[in-house]
Design an enzyme around this catalytic site. Structure first.
Site: not given
Ligand code: UFG
Length: 338
Positions: A128, A152
């Site tokens: 990841t 994680y």
């Molecule tokens: N977001 C929102 N609203 C929501 C959900 C997400 O604004 O309801 C935003 C988050 O703040 C972030 C973006 O959308 O800025 C993407 O968020 P996700 O939760 O879809 O994904 P992440 O970037 O947090 O997570 C990804 C992978 C993880 C990994 C991570 C590494 O899915 O497995 O990147 O930083 F750990």
């Protein structure tokens, strides 16, 4: 897409742990589409039996169960292990770190050790971008220091280290693929993301479009990014699955162990993603601005030079509209089935 390549005669079965889950099931489909023999090992704690295609054998069990692994390796001619089984929810890993280290790190240790003992020399690992933590330069290439900021990411990085050191000591070669933001669903509608307790942006948007959520919250619009919302490198799950098949071919052709980013090398902001959802549906999406989510880096974009030069992999779905459309189509199908 490259033509179906015949596997070398001695290639053997591909054992896919977590093959009933979101990414694992897409990889099983990609392997089958290439005519490869596959065996799935999944404890069905979050995966679903129905995600395993007809004709693919499923062993229901734990990827860290040494006796079970020894039995599988004795009975089946496994040539390569692809390891997806694990826990993936970042905030949960902060609350239950030891569960994450057990499920992701300790069980991976058992699996790697079982492979070494059984003489299984090829391993492909689901890693990841969370191993990088909060990098201060974009794009993030594989030489960027790994500084995970949650259990994680640490649990996955420790598995990478076990693979690195085992490969140096034993007859084992591996590819660790560091996924950026995986989204979308199989374009033929055969699989997609199922989890009800979704945390990922595009899944949550799909649940909002289909009325399962009243609205979506944007977690912060005051970041130092072009429109104030976070930027991510979204990769279509079927392209990611193809990257695994390409990694398999790389190892089967005698290629060296590699750690490779999996993304497209370009970022989209949260607002851009939501605007695409509205464009695809032709309807406004109920949303509001909320506070920042703790631990969110402002921008994560993959450096993809290394994967491009190492694997014979050409993404086929590298546009946001395709990713969003496939995710929405899948979600609508899920809702109809309920
Ligand atoms: N977001 C929102 N609203 C929501 C959900 C997400 O604004 O309801 C935003 C988050 O703040 C972030 C973006 O959308 O800025 C993407 O968020 P996700 O939760 O879809 O994904 P992440 O970037 O947090 O997570 C990804 C992978 C993880 C990994 C991570 C590494 O899915 O497995 O990147 O930083 F750990």
């Amino acid at each position: 897409m490259s033509l179906i390549s015949k596997a070398p005669a001695e290639a053997g079965l591909v054992l896919v742990t977590g093959g009933a889950g979101y990414i694992g099931s897409h990889v099983v489909l990609a392997l089958r589409d290439q005519g490869r023999a596959v065996l799935v090992l999944d404890d069905l704690s979050s995966g679903r039996r129905s995600a395993v295609p007809d004709g693919v054998p499923l062993v229901e069990g734990d990827a860290g169960d040494r006796a079970l692994l020894a039995d599988i390796f004795a009975r089946h001619g496994v040539g390569t292990v692809m390891h997806f089984a694990g826990s993936i929810v970042v905030p949960e890993s902060v609350e239950r770190p030891l569960a994450y280290y057990r499920n992701n790190t300790v069980k991976s240790h058992a699996l790697i050790e079982a492979c070494v003992e059984a003489g299984i020399g090829r391993f492909i690992f689901s890693s990841t971008a969370a191993v990088y933590g909060m990098p201060d330069r974009l794009p993030i290439d594989e030489r960027t220091p790994t500084k995970p900021i949650n259990p994680y990411g640490s649990s996955k990085l420790m598995t990478e280290w076990m693979l690195r050191d085992s490969a140096a000591a034993h007859d084992l070669r591996y590819v660790a693929l560091r996924y950026f933001n995986v989204a979308g669903a199989d374009p033929q509608g055969r699989s997609g993301q199922v989890s009800k307790v979704a945390t990922h942006l595009i899944k949550i948007a799909a649940q909002t479009v289909t009325g399962q959520r009243a609205e979506l919250q944007i977690f912060g619009d005051d970041y130092d990014t072009p429109d104030g919302t976070c930027v991510r490198d979204y990769i279509h799950v079927s392209d990611l699955a193809d990257a695994h098949v390409a990694a398999l071919r790389h190892l089967e052709a005698g290629g060296a162990s590699e750690v490779l980013n999996c993304g497209y090398g370009r970022g989209h902001s949260v607002r851009e993603v939501l605007a695409m959802v509205e464009r695809v549906t032709g309807r406004p999406l109920p949303m509001r601005i909320g506070p920042r989510r703790p631990g969110d880096p402002p921008a994560l974009v993959a450096g993809v030079e290394r994967i491009g030069r190492t694997l014979d992999w050409t993404p086929r779905h590298a546009d946001l509209e395709t990713i969003v459309t496939s995710a929405l189509t899948w979600e609508e199908r899920l809702v109809r089935q309920e």
